[in-house]
Design a protein around this motif. Structure first.
Motif, PDB file in Angstrom:
ATOM      1  N   ASP A 152       4.288   0.137 -14.542  1.00 52.69           N
ATOM      2  CA  ASP A 152       5.236  -0.287 -15.575  1.00 52.69           C
ATOM      3  C   ASP A 152       6.100   0.906 -15.969  1.00 52.69           C
ATOM      4  OD1 ASP A 152       6.413  -2.028 -17.386  1.00 52.69           O
ATOM      5  OD2 ASP A 152       4.967  -1.543 -18.957  1.00 52.69           O
ATOM      6  N   GLU A 153       7.200   1.079 -15.259  1.00 58.67           N
ATOM      7  CA  GLU A 153       8.076   2.225 -15.471  1.00 58.67           C
ATOM      8  C   GLU A 153       9.496   1.749 -15.716  1.00 58.67           C
ATOM      9  OE1 GLU A 153       9.392   5.424 -12.355  1.00 58.67           O
ATOM     10  OE2 GLU A 153       7.366   5.896 -13.035  1.00 58.67           O
ATOM     11  N   HIS A 154      10.126   2.333 -16.724  1.00 60.94           N
ATOM     12  CA  HIS A 154      11.493   1.970 -17.090  1.00 60.94           C
ATOM     13  C   HIS A 154      12.317   3.246 -17.187  1.00 60.94           C
ATOM     14  CE1 HIS A 154       9.837  -1.966 -17.680  1.00 60.94           C
ATOM     15  NE2 HIS A 154       8.909  -1.433 -18.447  1.00 60.94           N
TER      16      HIS A 154
ATOM     17  N   GLY B  95       3.640   6.826  -5.502  1.00 61.94           N
ATOM     18  CA  GLY B  95       3.678   7.389  -6.840  1.00 61.94           C
ATOM     19  C   GLY B  95       5.060   7.415  -7.468  1.00 61.94           C
ATOM     20  N   HIS B  96       6.070   7.002  -6.734  1.00 63.39           N
ATOM     21  CA  HIS B  96       7.438   6.905  -7.254  1.00 63.39           C
ATOM     22  C   HIS B  96       8.147   5.796  -6.496  1.00 63.39           C
ATOM     23  CE1 HIS B  96       7.718   9.619  -3.798  1.00 63.39           C
ATOM     24  NE2 HIS B  96       8.944   9.178  -3.659  1.00 63.39           N
TER      25      HIS B  96
ATOM     26  N   ALA C 256       9.122  -0.605  -6.385  1.00 57.83           N
ATOM     27  CA  ALA C 256       7.843  -0.091  -6.862  1.00 57.83           C
ATOM     28  C   ALA C 256       6.931  -1.280  -7.138  1.00 57.83           C
ATOM     29  CB  ALA C 256       8.032   0.724  -8.146  1.00 57.83           C
ATOM     30  N   PRO C 257       5.627  -1.060  -7.104  1.00 56.38           N
ATOM     31  CA  PRO C 257       4.721  -2.161  -7.462  1.00 56.38           C
ATOM     32  C   PRO C 257       4.878  -2.493  -8.943  1.00 56.38           C
ATOM     33  CG  PRO C 257       3.494  -0.134  -7.008  1.00 56.38           C
ATOM     34  CD  PRO C 257       4.919   0.155  -6.727  1.00 56.38           C
TER      35      PRO C 257
ATOM     36  N   ASP D 235       0.827  -1.209   0.000  1.00 55.57           N
ATOM     37  CA  ASP D 235       0.000   0.000   0.000  1.00 55.57           C
ATOM     38  C   ASP D 235       0.862   1.260   0.000  1.00 55.57           C
ATOM     39  OD1 ASP D 235      -2.321  -1.516   0.008  1.00 55.57           O
ATOM     40  OD2 ASP D 235      -2.646  -1.307   2.176  1.00 55.57           O
ATOM     41  N   GLN D 236       1.927   1.268   0.790  1.00 58.19           N
ATOM     42  CA  GLN D 236       2.833   2.428   0.846  1.00 58.19           C
ATOM     43  C   GLN D 236       3.493   2.666  -0.503  1.00 58.19           C
ATOM     44  OE1 GLN D 236       3.813   4.657   3.471  1.00 58.19           O
ATOM     45  NE2 GLN D 236       1.873   3.914   4.267  1.00 58.19           N
TER      46      GLN D 236
END
Length: 146
Positions: free
Chosen positions: A90-92, A35-36, A85-86, A29-30
């Protein structure tokens, strides 16, 4: 609580037969709320003044368990720091190997890549990460100055 996407990934895997415990749910949850990306120490600091306080070793142990379930991804900066990150985010990134500056990529070029079953050799895919390393414009300018 953990998002529906995270829960569906968790329920799709035999490794995830047991539900998340309260500490794992709170860490997830944290990460989702942040958000980053966050380091284990960032998460530990956020939890210090909450009823969900836990030791740093416990934070890292639960992050590892969440990663093994395919719910959390980890990437390492050139400094050695690990950021979490979760996987649903989907971040690269592009990362400078000199100063460590990191820029997110606008889109993932891997979405259209599909591995054939014979390429997987028995692996069950959980998530992917993609990071490009180079030298940023500022470091290039600094290096070119005599």
């Amino acid at each position: 609580m953990a998002s529906e996407a995270a829960v569906s990934v968790m329920n799709a895997s035999p490794l995830n037969a047991s539900p998340l415990n309260a500490r794992q749910s709170h860490l997830l949850d944290q990460l989702q709320a942040a958000g980053h990306e966050l380091s284990g120490q960032d998460l530990h600091a956020r939890l210090r003044s909450t009823p969900h306080c836990m030791g740093l070793a416990t934070v890292y142990r639960h992050l590892r368990q969440l990663q093994q379930r395919g719910l959390v991804r980890c990437r390492h900066l050139p400094s050695g720091e690990a950021l979490y990150a979760p996987t649903e985010r989907d971040e690269h990134h592009l990362t400078c190997v000199d100063c460590g500056r990191t820029l997110p990529l606008r889109a993932c070029p891997m979405h259209d890549v599909h591995l054939q079953p014979q390429q997987l050799e028995g692996f069950r895919l959980l998530f992917h990460t993609l990071e490009f390393f180079g030298i940023c414009a500022s470091c290039q300018e600094r290096q070119d100055v005599p």
